[in-house]
Write a protein that holds these residues in place. Structure first.
Motif, PDB file in Angstrom:
ATOM      1  N   LYS A   1      12.057  -0.480  -1.060  1.00  0.00           N
ATOM      2  CA  LYS A   1      13.419  -0.013  -1.329  1.00  0.00           C
ATOM      3  C   LYS A   1      13.638   0.256  -2.811  1.00  0.00           C
ATOM      4  O   LYS A   1      14.261   1.260  -3.182  1.00  0.00           O
ATOM      5  CB  LYS A   1      14.452  -1.025  -0.834  1.00  0.00           C
ATOM      6  N   LEU A   2      13.120  -0.608  -3.668  1.00  0.00           N
ATOM      7  CA  LEU A   2      13.280  -0.382  -5.105  1.00  0.00           C
ATOM      8  C   LEU A   2      12.697   0.970  -5.509  1.00  0.00           C
ATOM      9  O   LEU A   2      13.305   1.736  -6.256  1.00  0.00           O
ATOM     10  CB  LEU A   2      12.594  -1.497  -5.893  1.00  0.00           C
ATOM     11  N   LEU A   3      11.510   1.254  -5.027  1.00  0.00           N
ATOM     12  CA  LEU A   3      10.843   2.501  -5.382  1.00  0.00           C
ATOM     13  C   LEU A   3      11.581   3.700  -4.791  1.00  0.00           C
ATOM     14  O   LEU A   3      11.765   4.728  -5.460  1.00  0.00           O
ATOM     15  CB  LEU A   3       9.396   2.477  -4.899  1.00  0.00           C
ATOM     16  N   LEU A   4      12.009   3.582  -3.512  1.00  0.00           N
ATOM     17  CA  LEU A   4      12.721   4.701  -2.890  1.00  0.00           C
ATOM     18  C   LEU A   4      14.071   4.933  -3.561  1.00  0.00           C
ATOM     19  O   LEU A   4      14.497   6.084  -3.714  1.00  0.00           O
ATOM     20  CB  LEU A   4      12.902   4.440  -1.394  1.00  0.00           C
ATOM     21  N   ASP A   5      14.750   3.868  -3.965  1.00  0.00           N
ATOM     22  CA  ASP A   5      16.004   4.045  -4.703  1.00  0.00           C
ATOM     23  C   ASP A   5      15.776   4.907  -5.935  1.00  0.00           C
ATOM     24  O   ASP A   5      16.519   5.851  -6.218  1.00  0.00           O
ATOM     25  CB  ASP A   5      16.569   2.684  -5.137  1.00  0.00           C
ATOM     26  N   ALA A   6      14.720   4.567  -6.693  1.00  0.00           N
ATOM     27  CA  ALA A   6      14.426   5.314  -7.918  1.00  0.00           C
ATOM     28  C   ALA A   6      13.988   6.736  -7.603  1.00  0.00           C
ATOM     29  O   ALA A   6      14.382   7.691  -8.285  1.00  0.00           O
ATOM     30  CB  ALA A   6      13.355   4.589  -8.729  1.00  0.00           C
ATOM     31  N   SER A   7      13.172   6.899  -6.567  1.00  0.00           N
ATOM     32  CA  SER A   7      12.666   8.229  -6.221  1.00  0.00           C
ATOM     33  C   SER A   7      13.801   9.145  -5.774  1.00  0.00           C
ATOM     34  O   SER A   7      13.861  10.314  -6.168  1.00  0.00           O
ATOM     35  CB  SER A   7      11.610   8.113  -5.121  1.00  0.00           C
ATOM     36  N   VAL A   8      14.686   8.630  -4.940  1.00  0.00           N
ATOM     37  CA  VAL A   8      15.806   9.446  -4.448  1.00  0.00           C
ATOM     38  C   VAL A   8      16.771   9.757  -5.578  1.00  0.00           C
ATOM     39  O   VAL A   8      17.293  10.876  -5.688  1.00  0.00           O
ATOM     40  CB  VAL A   8      16.524   8.722  -3.284  1.00  0.00           C
ATOM     41  N   ASN A   9      16.983   8.788  -6.468  1.00  0.00           N
ATOM     42  CA  ASN A   9      17.882   9.008  -7.598  1.00  0.00           C
ATOM     43  C   ASN A   9      17.363  10.100  -8.520  1.00  0.00           C
ATOM     44  O   ASN A   9      18.138  10.834  -9.142  1.00  0.00           O
ATOM     45  CB  ASN A   9      18.049   7.699  -8.373  1.00  0.00           C
TER      46      ASN A   9
ATOM     47  N   ALA B   1       0.814  -1.221   0.000  1.00  0.00           N
ATOM     48  CA  ALA B   1       0.000   0.000   0.000  1.00  0.00           C
ATOM     49  C   ALA B   1       0.846   1.268   0.000  1.00  0.00           C
ATOM     50  O   ALA B   1       0.589   2.197  -0.776  1.00  0.00           O
ATOM     51  CB  ALA B   1      -0.943  -0.012   1.208  1.00  0.00           C
ATOM     52  N   TYR B   2       1.857   1.322   0.862  1.00  0.00           N
ATOM     53  CA  TYR B   2       2.650   2.552   0.958  1.00  0.00           C
ATOM     54  C   TYR B   2       3.482   2.766  -0.304  1.00  0.00           C
ATOM     55  O   TYR B   2       3.590   3.883  -0.805  1.00  0.00           O
ATOM     56  CB  TYR B   2       3.545   2.494   2.188  1.00  0.00           C
ATOM     57  N   ALA B   3       4.047   1.673  -0.839  1.00  0.00           N
ATOM     58  CA  ALA B   3       4.836   1.799  -2.064  1.00  0.00           C
ATOM     59  C   ALA B   3       3.963   2.268  -3.226  1.00  0.00           C
ATOM     60  O   ALA B   3       4.365   3.119  -4.031  1.00  0.00           O
ATOM     61  CB  ALA B   3       5.490   0.465  -2.402  1.00  0.00           C
TER      62      ALA B   3
ATOM     63  N   ALA C   1      10.691   2.057 -15.868  1.00  0.00           N
ATOM     64  CA  ALA C   1      12.028   2.178 -16.466  1.00  0.00           C
ATOM     65  C   ALA C   1      12.989   2.857 -15.499  1.00  0.00           C
ATOM     66  O   ALA C   1      14.155   2.462 -15.388  1.00  0.00           O
ATOM     67  CB  ALA C   1      11.942   2.957 -17.779  1.00  0.00           C
ATOM     68  N   GLN C   2      12.495   3.884 -14.783  1.00  0.00           N
ATOM     69  CA  GLN C   2      13.348   4.567 -13.802  1.00  0.00           C
ATOM     70  C   GLN C   2      13.778   3.608 -12.692  1.00  0.00           C
ATOM     71  O   GLN C   2      14.922   3.614 -12.250  1.00  0.00           O
ATOM     72  CB  GLN C   2      12.607   5.756 -13.190  1.00  0.00           C
ATOM     73  N   ILE C   3      12.835   2.793 -12.222  1.00  0.00           N
ATOM     74  CA  ILE C   3      13.153   1.838 -11.155  1.00  0.00           C
ATOM     75  C   ILE C   3      14.201   0.844 -11.637  1.00  0.00           C
ATOM     76  O   ILE C   3      15.148   0.515 -10.912  1.00  0.00           O
ATOM     77  CB  ILE C   3      11.878   1.105 -10.687  1.00  0.00           C
ATOM     78  N   LYS C   4      14.033   0.399 -12.880  1.00  0.00           N
ATOM     79  CA  LYS C   4      14.981  -0.572 -13.435  1.00  0.00           C
ATOM     80  C   LYS C   4      16.375   0.032 -13.571  1.00  0.00           C
ATOM     81  O   LYS C   4      17.383  -0.628 -13.270  1.00  0.00           O
ATOM     82  CB  LYS C   4      14.484  -1.050 -14.799  1.00  0.00           C
ATOM     83  N   ASP C   5      16.448   1.298 -13.978  1.00  0.00           N
ATOM     84  CA  ASP C   5      17.741   1.928 -14.259  1.00  0.00           C
ATOM     85  C   ASP C   5      18.394   2.557 -13.031  1.00  0.00           C
ATOM     86  O   ASP C   5      19.560   2.958 -13.078  1.00  0.00           O
ATOM     87  CB  ASP C   5      17.566   3.000 -15.342  1.00  0.00           C
ATOM     88  N   ALA C   6      17.634   2.698 -11.923  1.00  0.00           N
ATOM     89  CA  ALA C   6      18.183   3.364 -10.735  1.00  0.00           C
ATOM     90  C   ALA C   6      19.278   2.505 -10.103  1.00  0.00           C
ATOM     91  O   ALA C   6      19.201   1.265 -10.117  1.00  0.00           O
ATOM     92  CB  ALA C   6      17.088   3.620  -9.711  1.00  0.00           C
TER      93      ALA C   6
END
Length: 870
Positions: free
Chosen positions: A466-474, A420-422, A442-447
């Motif tokens: 974590k996958l989503l936050l990695d992409a968001s922070v990147n 839910a939060y993700a 694509a952003q998540i994959k490339d982050a």
């Protein structure tokens, strides 16, 4: 001589406490070796020998071989030493009374044992190496103790220092040192809008919402459990809002009737975190102005008081959110009335009575609906003629029913595990950056996914959040990324913009001095990585991170970042170093973080910083803990301040902290503990030859004995303080001691002697220009004359005390003098003037942030109005 079996029980108990934490298993061998060393055995034997000697008269048979070697005695005694729990102490007292006395004598035995065990634990505490480990009650204390054991452990085990260094710097350990913030006050919810954690639209939990509401309506208690970010808090808050939602108003009810008046159902909401049971009890009582009263009780008496508060409050549902400590939760639940339904949310499946319901991943259709809601797009309905807006190759994908759905949306929810939060963050990213689901995928994959994984993330959270936050922070710009990561350097998931500005610029006056901080916070809010909490009556606007987001940000910070954040906290406290409404409003959102910062400083050996923070928040500076009515938090902080001073061998600082602790106990009505602490301070001052401080401590002891009604001992201590002050020419001390004697004689009903001593105090204070003692003496005389029914003379003295207090800027004594004037006018039955003075008193207490005294003054106003007749 202590039986070896008891010592072995103590060692086993300590080891068990340590190994509950898997992070420490690499140190098991060296730590157990240290606990089994000759030095530790000598310390333990010395402590028990002192206990045996002191108890020879009152509990003469305690150390008889026939009793002390009983397995039940050994096990229970070691549990008391390791944990200090009341239940174990009670059991030990029962065992002794059953063998040698009568069952009815057990309470007296328990009282004696409590004193002896406290003294024994103090013997342990004086040892800088082993003391903290033996006295450890929580993880922070345990890690601090392990840090202190480095030297001796390293002698026999090569490389243990390196392992301990790595352990203390690890992200998981840093998180343990900080703990999880809980609410300092419960929230009384009377209207749906009071449930601020409730989302505008709860998606995907309709069946569970209906079921839990039905269980609660039937009087059941319910535990909502599930991993972080599944929406337990959102569901609980929605339940609270539904619970207090008033029924539709009948046609004849006009708009003049407030919504809350149509419904008498109230919810009491408390975020528990990792707080102790003591802190949770006070937080529950704080909305009703009774936190101080709860703090003055213990054990069964405290449970009974909290139970009565809950019954009389009209609360019909108790909601305990984010419960991490099972021990604190179980202790708290014992005080909850049996017929009060309770809703609990926690990641752990605590074995509590009632029904447990899992809050799991969203169904795919609900996940798509949630994504649509936050993105402001429709990923649920089949595509119409236009598919370009979704950006997917071919425009869309076929569903199981043959319909064409937006490309990428289902794949995105699948990648995020329908968490839910993700999904919420993803939806906000889509909206903020005008992305399509395919582009975000694509952003998540490339982050880059090389950022640290938080220790408290489950496997599913690692694979989704974590996958989503990695992409968001990147994807953030440099300023927004820096501010986001800086939030994780601090010690709680709430922070003010000003604290962040200070972190980046020590000279910052506010966010206006670093525009990029304000812009970054706006970006982070838009991206769903942080929430802005608007200003309220007693707090400024600030920012909050979801627990998972905070854990993620915290995991990216190392010990050096924490040190920088600690320095920022020290500067923030310095900035607000005077009691004021504005200062306390700025400190309240940071209170959890400041307390956790002090804990962290203490745990990593930054003892001077820990002690300074304790002094600043309690004894001087803002005094937010003492004036704001946070007794348990104050005690915890002061105790650590004293321990910090002891750890660095600063006798003077330790004595000062111990004195603060004594006065804190006195303010809570725990007078025996106050006297114990102040007696230790007195011995220290005598040992150091600090005659002036000896006189001051004697005076404080006199006040403690006075509070117990032991007026002869109070007079004895005040008289000794007077003699020392006179001997060394400490005129201010003479005036203070004379004032104390005046109060003692007043309480004995010896008003003539009380007036004589207050008059002498007034003369000395006036002669040396000691305006504070001059005001105190006038106040004492006013009370003396009031008790004689000489109200006009009482008013004259209280008026003079008020004028002096105002002149020297002593806001507290201004309020006290105004309150005394109110009482004097009430004595003359001049109730309008009494009420006017009480209202001025209330205004000052509000101004300096003494909220519990505001509530007391409001009761005085109500009483005066009742006597006046409305």
């Amino acid at each position: 001589m202590i039986a070896e079996a008891i010592l072995e029980q103590v060692i086993q108990g300590l080891s068990a406490a340590v190994w509950k934490r898997p992070e420490l298993t690499t140190l098991r061998e060296p730590i157990e070796a240290a606990l089994s060393s000759g030095a530790f055995k000598d310390l333990t034997t010395r402590a028990f020998s002192a206990f045996a000697e002191r108890s020879a008269e009152t509990l003469p048979k305690f150390f008889d071989a026939g009793f002390i070697t009983m397995p039940a005695v050994q096990e229970t005694l070691s549990a008391v030493v390791v944990d200090g729990a009341d239940a174990d102490l009670e059991r030990l007292a029962e065992l002794y009374a059953k063998r040698f006395l009568k069952p009815a004598d057990a309470p007296d035995v328990q009282k004696q044992l409590r004193g002896y065990m406290r003294q024994m634990r103090e013997t342990f505490a004086t040892d800088p190496t082993y003391g903290p480990l033996l006295l450890a009650r929580d993880m922070q204390m345990m890690l601090f103790a392990l840090n202190g054991l480095r030297g001796q452990i390293a002698e026999g085990f090569q490389g243990v220092n390196e392992r301990l260094d790595a352990l203390l710097k690890a992200a998981g350990t840093q998180a343990l040192l900080i703990g999880r913030a809980g609410g300092q006050s419960a929230v009384l919810i009377k209207d749906p809008d009071d449930a601020t954690e409730a989302p505008r639209k709860l998606i995907g939990r309709d069946a569970l919402l209906t079921e839990v509401l039905a269980l609660l309506e039937a009087g059941e208690s319910v535990l909502l459990t599930g991993m972080g970010g599944m929406g337990k808090t959102a569901l609980a808050a929605t339940i609270a809002a539904r619970w207090v939602t008033p029924p539709p108003a009948p046609p004849h009810v006009t708009a003049l009737v407030e919504r809350g008046d149509q419904n008498n159902r109230k919810v009491l909401w408390l975020k528990a975190g990792t707080q102790s049971a003591d802190a949770l009890f006070e937080a529950l009582a704080r909305p009703f102005g009774l936190a101080q009263a709860v703090a003055q009780t213990t054990g069964d008496e405290r449970s009974a008081l909290v139970r009565r508060i809950l019954r009389e409050s009209g609360v019909t549902l108790l909601l305990l959110d984010d419960c991490w400590s099972g021990a604190a939760l179980f202790t708290l639940l014992k005080a909850v009335p049996r017929d009060l339904p309770t809703l609990i949310s926690a990641r752990q499946r605590h074995p509590v009575e009632g029904t447990t319901r899992d809050v799991a991943e969203l169904a795919r259709a609900d996940s798509l609906a949630l994504l649509s809601h936050h993105a402001g797009q429709d990923f649920v309905s089949p595509l119409s003629t236009s598919t370009a807006q979704w950006g997917g190759a071919g425009g869309g994908v076929a569903s199981a029913g043959g319909e064409v759905l937006p490309a990428g949306a289902e794949a995105l929810c699948d990648l995020l595990g329908d968490h839910a939060y993700a999904v919420e963050i993803a939806g906000k990213r889509l909206k903020a950056d005008k992305l399509t689901p395919a582009e975000l995928l694509a952003q998540i994959k490339d982050a880059p996914h090389d950022l640290t994984i938080p220790g408290d993330f489950s496997d599913k959270e690692r694979a989704s959040v974590k996958l989503l936050l990695d992409a968001s922070v990147n994807a953030l710009d440099a300023d927004a990324r820096a501010v986001f990561l800086a939030c994780g350097a601090f010690f709680a998931p709430r922070i003010t913009a000003e604290m962040l500005a200070l972190y980046f610029n020590a000279d910052a006056v506010g966010t206006e001095s670093i525009p990029s901080v304000s812009a970054a916070l706006a970006t982070l809010t838009e991206q769903g990585l942080i929430d802005r909490i608007p200003a309220e009556e007693r707090t400024i606007a600030h920012y909050a991170l979801h627990d998972l987001t905070y854990s993620y940000a915290a995991a990216q910070n190392v010990a050096d970042d924490r040190e920088r954040a600690l320095g920022t906290c020290l500067r923030y406290l310095t900035r607000y170093d005077q009691p004021s409404p504005a200062g306390h409003a700025a400190l309240r959102p940071e209170l959890d973080g400041l307390l956790a910062a002090a804990t962290w400083a203490f745990s990593v050996g930054k003892w001077q910083d820990a002690q300074w923070m304790a002094d600043q928040m309690y004894g001087r500076g803002s005094r937010i803990l003492s004036l704001g009515g946070y007794p348990t938090l104050a005690l915890t902080l002061i105790e650590r301040g004293a321990a910090a001073a002891r750890a660095r061998g600063d006798q003077w600082a330790e004595a000062v902290s111990q004195g603060n602790l004594g006065m804190a106990y006195r303010s809570l009505g725990r007078y025996d503990e106050a006297i114990d602490n102040l007696s230790q301070v007195l011995a220290s001052m005598r040992k150091m030859g600090k005659r002036r401080n000896e006189a001051m401590t004697l005076g404080n002891l006199g006040l403690a004995y006075h509070s117990l009604g032991r007026y002869d001992e109070a007079i004895e201590h005040h008289q000794k303080a007077l003699e020392i002050a006179h001997e060394i020419g400490y005129r201010e001390g003479e005036a203070t001691a004379l004032g104390g004697l005046g109060i003692d004689y007043y309480s004995l009903g010896r008003y003539k002697e009380a007036i004589e001593h207050h008059q002498k105090a007034l003369e000395i204070a006036h002669e040396i220009g000691d305006r504070k003692n001059e005001a105190n003496a006038h106040g004492g005389l006013g009370i003396d004359y009031y008790s004689l029914g000489r109200y006009k003379e009482a008013i004259e003295h209280h008026q003079k005390a008020l004028e002096i207090a105002h002149e020297i800027g002593d806001r507290e004594n201004e309020a006290i003098s105004l309150g005394n004037l109110g009482a004097a006018y009430a004595g003359l039955e001049r109730y309008d003037e009494a009420i006017a003075h009480y209202e001025q008193t209330r205004a000052i207490y509000q101004a300096i942030g003494a909220l519990h005294l505001v509530e007391l003054t409001e009761r005085n106003i109500a009483n005066a109005k009742a006597k006046r007749g409305g």
